[in-house]
Scaffold this motif. Structure first.
Motif, mmCIF file in Angstrom:
data_model
loop_
_atom_site.group_PDB
_atom_site.id
_atom_site.type_symbol
_atom_site.label_atom_id
_atom_site.label_comp_id
_atom_site.label_asym_id
_atom_site.label_seq_id
_atom_site.Cartn_x
_atom_site.Cartn_y
_atom_site.Cartn_z
ATOM 1 N N ALA A 271 1.179 -1.485 -0.080
ATOM 2 C CA ALA A 271 -0.047 0.057 0.152
ATOM 3 C C ALA A 271 0.940 1.392 -0.190
ATOM 4 C CB ALA A 271 -1.088 -0.189 1.257
ATOM 5 N N ARG A 272 0.433 2.396 -0.853
ATOM 6 C CA ARG A 272 1.249 3.355 -0.876
ATOM 7 C C ARG A 272 1.194 4.369 0.252
ATOM 8 N NH1 ARG A 272 0.422 5.820 -6.225
ATOM 9 N NH2 ARG A 272 1.258 7.889 -5.924
ATOM 10 N N PRO A 273 1.613 5.309 1.213
ATOM 11 C CA PRO A 273 1.144 5.969 2.121
ATOM 12 C C PRO A 273 0.596 7.073 1.196
ATOM 13 C CG PRO A 273 3.456 5.657 2.208
ATOM 14 C CD PRO A 273 3.040 5.267 0.394
ATOM 15 N N LEU A 274 -0.690 7.249 2.454
ATOM 16 C CA LEU A 274 -1.528 8.252 1.809
ATOM 17 C C LEU A 274 -1.049 9.803 2.186
ATOM 18 C CD1 LEU A 274 -4.767 7.231 4.202
ATOM 19 C CD2 LEU A 274 -4.410 7.211 1.585
ATOM 20 N N PRO A 275 -1.630 10.966 1.444
ATOM 21 C CA PRO A 275 -1.185 12.004 0.738
ATOM 22 C C PRO A 275 -1.686 12.666 2.592
ATOM 23 C CG PRO A 275 -2.937 12.004 -0.483
ATOM 24 C CD PRO A 275 -2.560 10.631 0.107
ATOM 25 N N SER A 276 -0.696 12.968 3.402
ATOM 26 C CA SER A 276 -0.478 14.042 4.353
ATOM 27 C C SER A 276 -0.750 15.324 5.067
ATOM 28 C CB SER A 276 -0.041 12.822 5.692
ATOM 29 O OG SER A 276 0.689 12.227 5.661
ATOM 30 N N PRO A 277 -1.570 16.189 5.365
ATOM 31 C CA PRO A 277 -1.826 16.875 6.065
ATOM 32 C C PRO A 277 -0.605 17.526 5.971
ATOM 33 C CG PRO A 277 -3.092 16.164 7.076
ATOM 34 C CD PRO A 277 -2.215 15.650 6.195
ATOM 35 N N VAL A 278 -0.383 19.027 5.767
ATOM 36 C CA VAL A 278 1.252 19.523 6.557
ATOM 37 C C VAL A 278 0.780 19.563 8.422
ATOM 38 C CG1 VAL A 278 2.425 21.786 7.127
ATOM 39 C CG2 VAL A 278 1.442 21.042 4.997
ATOM 40 N N LEU A 279 1.805 18.576 8.841
ATOM 41 C CA LEU A 279 1.939 18.405 10.508
ATOM 42 C C LEU A 279 2.473 19.864 11.085
ATOM 43 C CD1 LEU A 279 2.681 15.121 11.068
ATOM 44 C CD2 LEU A 279 -0.030 16.174 10.161
ATOM 45 N N ASP A 280 1.311 19.642 12.712
ATOM 46 C CA ASP A 280 2.163 20.952 13.706
ATOM 47 C C ASP A 280 3.379 20.282 14.031
ATOM 48 O OD1 ASP A 280 1.939 23.517 15.603
ATOM 49 O OD2 ASP A 280 0.183 23.131 16.091
ATOM 50 N N ASP A 281 4.018 21.650 13.745
ATOM 51 C CA ASP A 281 5.579 20.667 14.189
ATOM 52 C C ASP A 281 5.797 21.383 15.899
ATOM 53 O OD1 ASP A 281 6.501 23.563 13.661
ATOM 54 O OD2 ASP A 281 8.194 22.669 11.864
ATOM 55 N N ILE B 22 -9.496 9.886 10.855
ATOM 56 C CA ILE B 22 -8.552 10.573 11.304
ATOM 57 C C ILE B 22 -7.851 11.762 11.331
ATOM 58 C CG2 ILE B 22 -6.285 10.118 9.662
ATOM 59 C CD1 ILE B 22 -4.825 9.247 12.282
ATOM 60 N N SER B 23 -7.967 12.288 13.020
ATOM 61 C CA SER B 23 -8.089 13.817 12.204
ATOM 62 C C SER B 23 -6.817 14.403 12.776
ATOM 63 C CB SER B 23 -9.141 13.876 13.718
ATOM 64 O OG SER B 23 -7.390 14.513 15.457
ATOM 65 N N LEU B 24 -6.381 16.067 11.649
ATOM 66 C CA LEU B 24 -5.545 16.170 12.140
ATOM 67 C C LEU B 24 -4.439 16.435 13.175
ATOM 68 C CD1 LEU B 24 -6.069 19.309 10.114
ATOM 69 C CD2 LEU B 24 -5.424 16.986 9.127
ATOM 70 N N ARG B 25 -5.216 16.734 14.080
ATOM 71 C CA ARG B 25 -4.676 16.637 15.583
ATOM 72 C C ARG B 25 -4.083 15.498 15.857
ATOM 73 N NH1 ARG B 25 -7.064 17.952 21.325
ATOM 74 N NH2 ARG B 25 -5.474 18.268 22.518
ATOM 75 N N ALA B 26 -4.726 14.263 15.918
ATOM 76 C CA ALA B 26 -4.474 13.081 16.020
ATOM 77 C C ALA B 26 -2.879 12.018 15.243
ATOM 78 C CB ALA B 26 -5.558 11.530 15.843
ATOM 79 N N LEU B 27 -3.059 12.887 14.259
ATOM 80 C CA LEU B 27 -1.689 12.741 13.659
ATOM 81 C C LEU B 27 -0.365 13.774 13.535
ATOM 82 C CD1 LEU B 27 -2.545 13.402 9.714
ATOM 83 C CD2 LEU B 27 -2.053 10.952 10.867
ATOM 84 N N ASP B 28 -0.844 15.235 14.383
ATOM 85 C CA ASP B 28 -0.041 15.799 15.119
ATOM 86 C C ASP B 28 0.504 15.029 16.014
ATOM 87 O OD1 ASP B 28 -0.322 18.091 13.276
ATOM 88 O OD2 ASP B 28 -1.720 18.627 14.769
ATOM 89 N N VAL B 29 -0.120 14.511 17.087
ATOM 90 C CA VAL B 29 0.478 13.604 17.901
ATOM 91 C C VAL B 29 1.121 12.890 17.828
ATOM 92 C CG1 VAL B 29 -0.310 12.613 20.498
ATOM 93 C CG2 VAL B 29 -1.595 14.017 19.615
ATOM 94 N N LEU B 30 0.350 11.499 17.164
ATOM 95 C CA LEU B 30 1.523 10.254 16.868
ATOM 96 C C LEU B 30 2.566 10.681 15.687
ATOM 97 C CD1 LEU B 30 -1.804 8.841 15.042
ATOM 98 C CD2 LEU B 30 -0.376 7.573 17.361
ATOM 99 N N ALA B 31 2.679 11.956 15.484
ATOM 100 C CA ALA B 31 4.261 12.237 14.664
ATOM 101 C C ALA B 31 4.885 13.049 16.152
ATOM 102 C CB ALA B 31 3.546 13.319 13.573
ATOM 103 N N GLY B 32 4.336 13.365 17.078
ATOM 104 C CA GLY B 32 5.189 14.151 17.709
ATOM 105 C C GLY B 32 5.505 12.900 19.302
ATOM 106 N N CYS B 33 4.482 12.294 19.589
ATOM 107 C CA CYS B 33 5.351 11.824 20.237
ATOM 108 C C CYS B 33 6.121 10.016 21.082
ATOM 109 C CB CYS B 33 3.514 10.570 20.823
ATOM 110 S SG CYS B 33 3.724 9.065 19.591
ATOM 111 N N ASP B 34 6.354 10.153 21.942
ATOM 112 C CA ASP B 34 7.680 9.153 21.911
ATOM 113 C C ASP B 34 7.733 8.259 21.747
ATOM 114 O OD1 ASP B 34 9.238 11.743 23.399
ATOM 115 O OD2 ASP B 34 8.198 11.315 24.964
ATOM 116 N N PHE B 35 6.531 7.511 21.834
ATOM 117 C CA PHE B 35 6.103 6.072 21.739
ATOM 118 C C PHE B 35 4.507 6.130 21.151
ATOM 119 C CE2 PHE B 35 7.558 6.193 26.030
ATOM 120 C CZ PHE B 35 6.136 5.360 26.123
#
Length: 289
Positions: free
Chosen positions: A2-12, A32-45
């Motif tokens: 499966a190809r990755p889905l296009p992601s919006p610009v995340l809050d860094d 999936i919400s934009l905030r969920a993606l922000d958290v999953l990108a920025g968390c430690d694990f």
């Protein structure tokens, strides 16, 4: 592959320390919400039920993160590690295989322990099969009870259903496909032939929402053994009209505290009966007593 889905610009912006309870899609990945993606990108694990399922989800959004198994079997040994990370200012995300964590999924002990230790717990809301089912069922939503999964055996299931039968609210259950028909049949016996709804594959390509009396749904051949987990919603039972004996019992109790007119007003409001008739009955009971 499966190809990755296009992601919006995340809050860094860096995440604040704490435990993040993150809802994930129940079917359609675009939920999936934009905030969920922000958290999953920025968390430690990320804590998850199945690392394979969650790994695939993260990969589809172009994310790579350390995954720790957190289910009913691994929770006890994983929780101390999580608490140690939080104590050091860590940022931990908790997700389930699908939907909102803690709704028929492990996690409440972790949330409670984190809160008691003074760590922030952040809700990251999103998809929920429970709320999705309620939104399309067409049953009353002003009061509802989520009862989770009924017991697998019929005798225990009927006892379980008897415990919730008198609750004046829409009842919501999760159920596996292999037990669906048997559960619907037991519900028809215990709860009566109430209006009900079965939701299957919510938000997915073959989403189905079927409405009808419980007996009709139990006999529907499409529910003999469908795949996956389903949501069953059962409308409130009809309220039974109070009998003369009920009124007398309530009036006798009220007359120990109130004057006849006040007792009649209290019972009329509680039982939905005529205040004038109850006042006459209250006078008769008071004269007799």
């Amino acid at each position: 592959m499966a190809r990755p889905l296009p992601s919006p610009v995340l809050d860094d912006a860096p995440l604040a320390p704490g435990l993040y309870v993150v809802a994930t899609p129940i079917g359609n990945l675009r939920d999936i919400s934009l905030r969920a993606l922000d958290v999953l990108a920025g968390c430690d694990f990320v804590l998850c039920e199945d690392t394979r399922v969650s790994g695939k989800l993260l990969s589809l959004f172009g994310l790579s993160k350390k995954l720790e198994r957190y289910d009913e079997h691994a929770a006890e040994r994983t929780r101390p590690k999580v608490m140690a990370a939080l104590a050091e200012g860590g940022r931990v995300a908790l997700i389930s295989d699908a939907g909102t964590p803690l709704v028929s999924d492990p996690g409440y002990r972790l949330v409670r322990e984190a809160a008691e230790a003074g760590h922030r717990v952040y809700p990251i809301p999103g998809a929920s099969a429970l709320l999705a089912g309620l939104s399309v069922a067409g049953l009353p939503t002003d009061r509802f009870l989520f009862a989770g999964f009924p017991p697998p055996k019929s005798a225990a299931r009927r006892t379980f259903l008897e415990e919730v039968a008198g609750i004046r609210a829409t009842l919501v259950f999760f159920e596996g496909g292999s037990r669906l028909a048997d559960s619907l049949a037991d519900m028809a016996v215990v709860l009566g032939d109430r209006e009900a709804v079965v939701c299957r594959e919510l938000t997915k390509l073959y989403e189905t929402v079927v409405r009808g009396p419980l007996s009709q749904l139990a006999a529907d051949p499409q529910f003999t053994a469908p795949k996956g987990e389903l949501v069953i919603l059962v409308g409130p039972g009809r309220e039974q009209e109070a009998t003369a004996a009920d009124a007398d019992t309530a009036l006798a109790d009220a007359l120990t505290r109130l004057k006849p007119a006040e007792a009649a007003a209290e019972v009329a409001k509680a039982l939905g009966l005529s205040r004038r008739d109850l006042y006459k009955r209250a006078l008769a009971l008071k004269d007799r007593g």
